[in-house]
Design a protein around this motif. Sequence first.
Motif, PDB file in Angstrom:
ATOM      1  N   PHE A  32       9.248  25.799  54.015  1.00  0.00           N
ATOM      2  CA  PHE A  32       8.173  26.312  53.731  1.00  0.00           C
ATOM      3  C   PHE A  32       8.424  27.539  52.923  1.00  0.00           C
ATOM      4  O   PHE A  32       8.221  27.993  51.930  1.00  0.00           O
ATOM      5  N   GLU A  35      10.355  27.533  49.715  1.00  0.00           N
ATOM      6  CA  GLU A  35       9.422  27.309  48.518  1.00  0.00           C
ATOM      7  C   GLU A  35       8.580  28.517  48.364  1.00  0.00           C
ATOM      8  O   GLU A  35       8.472  28.668  47.118  1.00  0.00           O
ATOM      9  N   GLU A  91      -4.846  29.292  50.887  1.00  0.00           N
ATOM     10  CA  GLU A  91      -4.143  28.069  50.611  1.00  0.00           C
ATOM     11  C   GLU A  91      -2.588  28.021  51.561  1.00  0.00           C
ATOM     12  O   GLU A  91      -2.410  27.091  52.073  1.00  0.00           O
ATOM     13  N   VAL A  92      -1.796  28.891  51.307  1.00  0.00           N
ATOM     14  CA  VAL A  92      -0.739  29.338  51.875  1.00  0.00           C
ATOM     15  C   VAL A  92      -0.965  29.140  53.487  1.00  0.00           C
ATOM     16  O   VAL A  92      -0.202  28.350  54.368  1.00  0.00           O
ATOM     17  N   THR A  95      -1.889  25.878  54.758  1.00  0.00           N
ATOM     18  CA  THR A  95      -0.659  25.067  55.101  1.00  0.00           C
ATOM     19  C   THR A  95      -0.051  25.168  56.227  1.00  0.00           C
ATOM     20  O   THR A  95       0.294  24.263  57.191  1.00  0.00           O
ATOM     21  N   GLY A  98      -2.325  23.914  59.232  1.00  0.00           N
ATOM     22  CA  GLY A  98      -2.015  22.565  59.485  1.00  0.00           C
ATOM     23  C   GLY A  98      -0.949  22.090  60.148  1.00  0.00           C
ATOM     24  O   GLY A  98      -0.857  21.440  61.001  1.00  0.00           O
ATOM     25  N   GLN A  99       0.309  22.546  59.742  1.00  0.00           N
ATOM     26  CA  GLN A  99       1.512  22.315  60.486  1.00  0.00           C
ATOM     27  C   GLN A  99       1.511  22.935  61.711  1.00  0.00           C
ATOM     28  O   GLN A  99       2.385  22.029  62.506  1.00  0.00           O
TER      29      GLN A  99
END
Length: 116
Positions: A32, A35, A91-92, A95, A98-99
């Motif tokens: 992550f 990215e 949004e970041v 993510t 959620g993880q």
Amino acid sequence: MRYILSWHIRESELRDRSPAWREEVVAFLARFEDELFERSELDWVEVLDPESHAVIVGPGAEVRHGFYNEGGKPSARVWGIRVAHRDRALEVAATLAGQLDTWIEVRECLPGAQRP
């Protein structure tokens, strides 16, 4: 726009998670963060010592063991990101949340605090 994302978790909560979960999270975070870096959105990331190693310093230079917000969870990892708009920062954070299966704190860095 610059934002700080913070992951708060107690040391005991990390120990209570399975070794497989911890390995999965470490692998996810490496991918992550790579990215984000490739997209030029990651300014920096800090991985913090667990709260058992934290100290606080008060007036008169008094030093105590512990972290400042003992009623809450201590910071474990902090990301500085630079994105075009607030929605991308959220949004970041979504993510990550959620993880990591937790809440991620998102705060904008105010322009007066930014240095060249």
